[in-house]
Design a protein around this motif. Structure first.
Motif, PDB file in Angstrom:
ATOM      1  N   ILE A  23       0.867  -1.140   0.177  1.00  0.00           N
ATOM      2  CA  ILE A  23      -0.058  -0.001  -0.041  1.00  0.00           C
ATOM      3  C   ILE A  23       0.973   1.308   0.120  1.00  0.00           C
ATOM      4  CG2 ILE A  23      -1.865  -1.112   1.211  1.00  0.00           C
ATOM      5  CD1 ILE A  23      -1.019   0.065   3.577  1.00  0.00           C
ATOM      6  N   ASP A  24       0.252   2.320  -0.476  1.00  0.00           N
ATOM      7  CA  ASP A  24       1.049   3.725  -0.221  1.00  0.00           C
ATOM      8  C   ASP A  24       1.698   4.156   0.970  1.00  0.00           C
ATOM      9  OD1 ASP A  24       1.122   3.895  -3.080  1.00  0.00           O
ATOM     10  OD2 ASP A  24      -0.784   4.892  -3.103  1.00  0.00           O
ATOM     11  N   GLU A  25       2.718   4.268   0.849  1.00  0.00           N
ATOM     12  CA  GLU A  25       3.155   5.040   2.545  1.00  0.00           C
ATOM     13  C   GLU A  25       2.261   6.204   2.531  1.00  0.00           C
ATOM     14  OE1 GLU A  25       7.468   5.289   4.553  1.00  0.00           O
ATOM     15  OE2 GLU A  25       7.316   5.124   2.312  1.00  0.00           O
ATOM     16  N   PRO A  26       1.867   6.360   3.913  1.00  0.00           N
ATOM     17  CA  PRO A  26       1.277   7.753   3.986  1.00  0.00           C
ATOM     18  C   PRO A  26       2.006   8.934   4.068  1.00  0.00           C
ATOM     19  CG  PRO A  26       1.057   5.839   5.897  1.00  0.00           C
ATOM     20  CD  PRO A  26       2.075   5.402   4.886  1.00  0.00           C
ATOM     21  N   GLU A  27       1.411   9.830   3.739  1.00  0.00           N
ATOM     22  CA  GLU A  27       1.952  11.057   3.250  1.00  0.00           C
ATOM     23  C   GLU A  27       2.603  11.683   4.352  1.00  0.00           C
ATOM     24  OE1 GLU A  27       3.271  14.328   1.104  1.00  0.00           O
ATOM     25  OE2 GLU A  27       2.152  12.738   0.558  1.00  0.00           O
ATOM     26  N   ARG A  28       2.123  11.557   5.814  1.00  0.00           N
ATOM     27  CA  ARG A  28       2.768  11.927   7.067  1.00  0.00           C
ATOM     28  C   ARG A  28       4.183  11.384   7.407  1.00  0.00           C
ATOM     29  NH1 ARG A  28       3.708  10.432  11.993  1.00  0.00           N
ATOM     30  NH2 ARG A  28       2.679   8.578  11.584  1.00  0.00           N
ATOM     31  N   ILE A  29       4.221  10.353   6.576  1.00  0.00           N
ATOM     32  CA  ILE A  29       5.605   9.472   6.673  1.00  0.00           C
ATOM     33  C   ILE A  29       6.360   9.927   5.657  1.00  0.00           C
ATOM     34  CG2 ILE A  29       6.490   7.288   6.740  1.00  0.00           C
ATOM     35  CD1 ILE A  29       4.061   6.193   8.258  1.00  0.00           C
ATOM     36  N   ARG A  30       6.018   9.989   4.450  1.00  0.00           N
ATOM     37  CA  ARG A  30       7.045  10.484   3.554  1.00  0.00           C
ATOM     38  C   ARG A  30       7.766  11.863   3.692  1.00  0.00           C
ATOM     39  NH1 ARG A  30       3.125   8.212  -0.051  1.00  0.00           N
ATOM     40  NH2 ARG A  30       2.113  10.259  -0.627  1.00  0.00           N
ATOM     41  N   LYS A  31       6.978  12.682   4.406  1.00  0.00           N
ATOM     42  CA  LYS A  31       7.322  13.988   4.595  1.00  0.00           C
ATOM     43  C   LYS A  31       8.468  13.772   5.520  1.00  0.00           C
ATOM     44  CE  LYS A  31       3.304  16.728   4.135  1.00  0.00           C
ATOM     45  NZ  LYS A  31       2.223  17.770   4.571  1.00  0.00           N
ATOM     46  N   MET A  32       8.934  12.748   6.275  1.00  0.00           N
ATOM     47  CA  MET A  32       9.974  12.495   7.132  1.00  0.00           C
ATOM     48  C   MET A  32      11.344  12.471   6.102  1.00  0.00           C
ATOM     49  SD  MET A  32       8.675   9.941  10.048  1.00  0.00           S
ATOM     50  CE  MET A  32      10.229  10.199  10.841  1.00  0.00           C
ATOM     51  N   ALA A 219       4.038   3.322  16.539  1.00  0.00           N
ATOM     52  CA  ALA A 219       3.667   4.587  16.744  1.00  0.00           C
ATOM     53  C   ALA A 219       4.509   5.127  15.625  1.00  0.00           C
ATOM     54  CB  ALA A 219       4.079   5.135  18.113  1.00  0.00           C
ATOM     55  N   LEU A 220       5.656   4.691  15.134  1.00  0.00           N
ATOM     56  CA  LEU A 220       6.339   5.284  14.271  1.00  0.00           C
ATOM     57  C   LEU A 220       5.757   4.983  12.804  1.00  0.00           C
ATOM     58  CD1 LEU A 220       9.406   6.390  13.434  1.00  0.00           C
ATOM     59  CD2 LEU A 220      10.088   4.029  13.221  1.00  0.00           C
ATOM     60  N   ILE A 221       5.272   3.918  12.591  1.00  0.00           N
ATOM     61  CA  ILE A 221       4.625   3.774  11.167  1.00  0.00           C
ATOM     62  C   ILE A 221       3.246   3.004  11.495  1.00  0.00           C
ATOM     63  CG2 ILE A 221       4.717   2.428   9.095  1.00  0.00           C
ATOM     64  CD1 ILE A 221       7.792   2.553   9.272  1.00  0.00           C
ATOM     65  N   PRO A 222       2.020   3.667  11.914  1.00  0.00           N
ATOM     66  CA  PRO A 222       0.965   2.891  12.017  1.00  0.00           C
ATOM     67  C   PRO A 222       0.518   2.218  10.927  1.00  0.00           C
ATOM     68  CG  PRO A 222       0.924   5.380  12.757  1.00  0.00           C
ATOM     69  CD  PRO A 222       2.285   5.110  11.635  1.00  0.00           C
ATOM     70  N   ILE A 223       0.044   0.810  11.324  1.00  0.00           N
ATOM     71  CA  ILE A 223      -0.566   0.229  10.192  1.00  0.00           C
ATOM     72  C   ILE A 223      -1.701  -0.477  10.679  1.00  0.00           C
ATOM     73  CG2 ILE A 223      -0.125  -1.718   8.675  1.00  0.00           C
ATOM     74  CD1 ILE A 223       2.840  -0.880   8.703  1.00  0.00           C
ATOM     75  N   GLU A 224      -2.664  -0.663  10.053  1.00  0.00           N
ATOM     76  CA  GLU A 224      -3.747  -1.126  10.574  1.00  0.00           C
ATOM     77  C   GLU A 224      -3.658  -2.584  10.529  1.00  0.00           C
ATOM     78  OE1 GLU A 224      -8.828  -1.167  10.358  1.00  0.00           O
ATOM     79  OE2 GLU A 224      -7.566   0.263   9.048  1.00  0.00           O
ATOM     80  N   LYS A 225      -4.040  -3.165  11.756  1.00  0.00           N
ATOM     81  CA  LYS A 225      -3.762  -4.858  11.671  1.00  0.00           C
ATOM     82  C   LYS A 225      -5.085  -5.284  11.263  1.00  0.00           C
ATOM     83  CE  LYS A 225      -1.854  -8.718  12.602  1.00  0.00           C
ATOM     84  NZ  LYS A 225      -2.728  -9.526  11.936  1.00  0.00           N
ATOM     85  N   THR A 226      -5.139  -6.073  10.143  1.00  0.00           N
ATOM     86  CA  THR A 226      -6.447  -6.711   9.692  1.00  0.00           C
ATOM     87  C   THR A 226      -6.817  -7.986  10.209  1.00  0.00           C
ATOM     88  OG1 THR A 226      -5.050  -7.974   7.839  1.00  0.00           O
ATOM     89  CG2 THR A 226      -5.822  -5.869   7.399  1.00  0.00           C
ATOM     90  N   PRO A 227      -7.950  -8.421  10.504  1.00  0.00           N
ATOM     91  CA  PRO A 227      -8.198  -9.547  11.222  1.00  0.00           C
ATOM     92  C   PRO A 227      -7.941 -10.870  10.456  1.00  0.00           C
ATOM     93  CG  PRO A 227     -10.254  -8.717  10.339  1.00  0.00           C
ATOM     94  CD  PRO A 227      -9.118  -7.514  10.127  1.00  0.00           C
ATOM     95  N   PRO A 228      -7.562 -11.984  10.809  1.00  0.00           N
ATOM     96  CA  PRO A 228      -7.224 -13.162   9.811  1.00  0.00           C
ATOM     97  C   PRO A 228      -8.032 -13.437   9.193  1.00  0.00           C
ATOM     98  CG  PRO A 228      -6.805 -13.477  12.431  1.00  0.00           C
ATOM     99  CD  PRO A 228      -7.813 -12.403  12.275  1.00  0.00           C
ATOM    100  N   SER A 229      -7.629 -14.007   7.738  1.00  0.00           N
ATOM    101  CA  SER A 229      -8.524 -14.131   6.762  1.00  0.00           C
ATOM    102  C   SER A 229      -8.599 -15.871   6.879  1.00  0.00           C
ATOM    103  CB  SER A 229      -7.788 -13.914   5.489  1.00  0.00           C
ATOM    104  OG  SER A 229      -6.618 -14.559   5.224  1.00  0.00           O
TER     105      SER A 229
END
Length: 414
Positions: A23-32, A219-229
């Motif tokens: 997935i695309d890296e969030p803009e907030r993180i890219r700005k770092m 906290a550094l790179i927030p990534i939503e945890k998806t439930p088990p498929s």
């Protein structure tokens, strides 16, 4: 016959699972990655600089992650950050300047932060059985660098502090003399195990305990945890050298059998050593199946995205386990190192330490689909939110140290 014929082992093709997509890296993180503006309050617009030292030349995930956590924090405070020999992929992501000599590292900086997480581990040295000649040489080189860093710090009047360091379950083990000297040269130390506090204070250094700073991964790179498929995804992170030291060279072959029998589960064999430093050297099956893939760490976002996408991680390493748990991923330590065992005992997860006596039960768990899913549903990380929040104490301490140095010697150390 439970085993498929070997000629049925087809080449690997990635399963169709959205969690595998990049997935695309969030803009907030890219700005770092963008350089900071010059500090208008600093005469001459000279950017105040923090230096970070650690075992960064070898692509070790835990050390590299610590470097960018501290580096990103210092940059958010308005500091330029120099880091010693960190791989380009990690340094570039966080906008850190890489230097390749200790003289460059200590030139014109406000402080040197030692991010050597295993500084208090007494059980690993250049003479340890089962480690490679290359690792033995690297450990010996590290001792030489410690001596040089102490001398440069003294000569240039640059303070040292060490953050989020830790020992192992052999807390009474003797540290090498050079490590004692390095600790005595520090103005402050924060530790990741409560057992380490008295050990450091014996050297007359101010010291506080906070959970390992790697809990800050989520906290550094927030990534939503998806439930088990419908298909579980299990990460396997094991290394032959550690298994040799622990008398467990048979374990990979038992896991290969599980991989063949559990064709309904996707197994990702992981090497956490950065691709820029080493070729893939972790345990991996000598065959290909549709449910088998491998991944070698490369960049912070992709690496932590992989960690967060797992439903279970099996590892002997401490920091992949902590990073995964920061996202809520269950972690079982397979023949973990002594520092990993101490960590799990401290957070109330001793049952997650898998060694020879527990191995049959562990394999039986992997082979029973319903029992495995029940285990994953019921798995709880005691006080995970508190551990993540409290681990920020290392960063808060760095902030207070920098503020103190700024008020006393700003803008330039005499």
């Amino acid at each position: 016959n439970l085993l498929p014929p070997w000629n049925s082992l087809t080449p690997f093709t990635p399963p169709r699972d959205c969690r595998y997509g990049v997935i695309d890296e969030p803009e907030r993180i890219r700005k770092m990655n963008h350089p900071e503006p010059k500090n208008p309050d600093n005469p001459g617009n000279r950017m105040p600089t923090v230096a970070i030292y650690g075992y960064f030349a070898y692509g070790n995930f835990g050390d590299d992650l610590m470097a960018i956590i501290f580096g990103a924090h210092a940059r958010q405070l308005g500091y330029r950050v120099k880091v010693y020999k960190l791989c380009a992929a990690y340094a570039g992501w966080a906008g850190l300047e890489v230097v390749h000599s200790l003289s460059e590292l200590t030139d014109g900086v406000e402080i040197v932060v030692l991010a050597s997480g295993s500084l208090l581990v007494s059980s690993l040295s250049s003479q340890t059985f089962g480690i490679s000649k290359k690792l033995s040489a690297n450990l010996a080189l590290g001792d030489q660098e410690f001596a040089e860093l102490i001398e440069l710090s003294r000569r240039r009047d640059v303070p040292l502090c060490t953050l989020s360091i830790g020992g192992d379950d052999k807390s009474d083990g003797d540290l090498p003399s050079i490590k004692h000297q390095l600790l005595r040269a520090c103005i402050y130390a924060s530790v990741r195990n409560p057992q380490d506090v008295p050990r450091v204070r014996q050297i007359n250094i101010p010291c506080d305990y906070y959970p390992d700073v790697v809990w800050q991964a989520s906290a550094l790179i927030p990534i939503e945890k998806t439930p088990p498929s419908e298909r579980l995804r299990i990460g396997v992170d094991l290394y032959w050298s550690n298994l040799l030291r622990q008398g467990a060279l048979y374990l990979p072959f038992l896991l290969y059998l599980v991989v063949i029998l559990r064709r309904d589960v996707d197994f990702v064999f992981i090497d956490t050593t950065n691709l820029s430093a080493e070729k893939f050297r972790a345990v991996q099956p000598p065959f290909e199946l549709r449910n088998v893939s491998r991944y070698q760490f490369q960049t912070p976002f992709k690496d932590l995205q992989l960690a967060a996408s797992l439903d279970l991680v099996l590892s002997s390493r401490i920091h992949l386990g902590i990073a995964c748990m920061s996202y809520g991923v269950p972690f079982l330590s397979l023949f973990g190192e002594s520092k990993t065992r101490l960590f799990l005992q401290n957070i109330g997860l001793s049952y997650c330490i898998i060694r020879h006596r527990k191995l049959i039960g562990f394999l039986w768990l992997l082979l029973r689909p319903r029992r495995l899913r029940q285990f994953l549903r019921e798995f709880r990380i005691p006080g995970r939110d508190d551990l993540v929040a409290q681990s920020r104490g290392h960063l808060n301490k760095l902030t207070s140290i920098l503020e103190e140095l700024k008020s006393e010697t700003w803008p330039h150390r005499s």
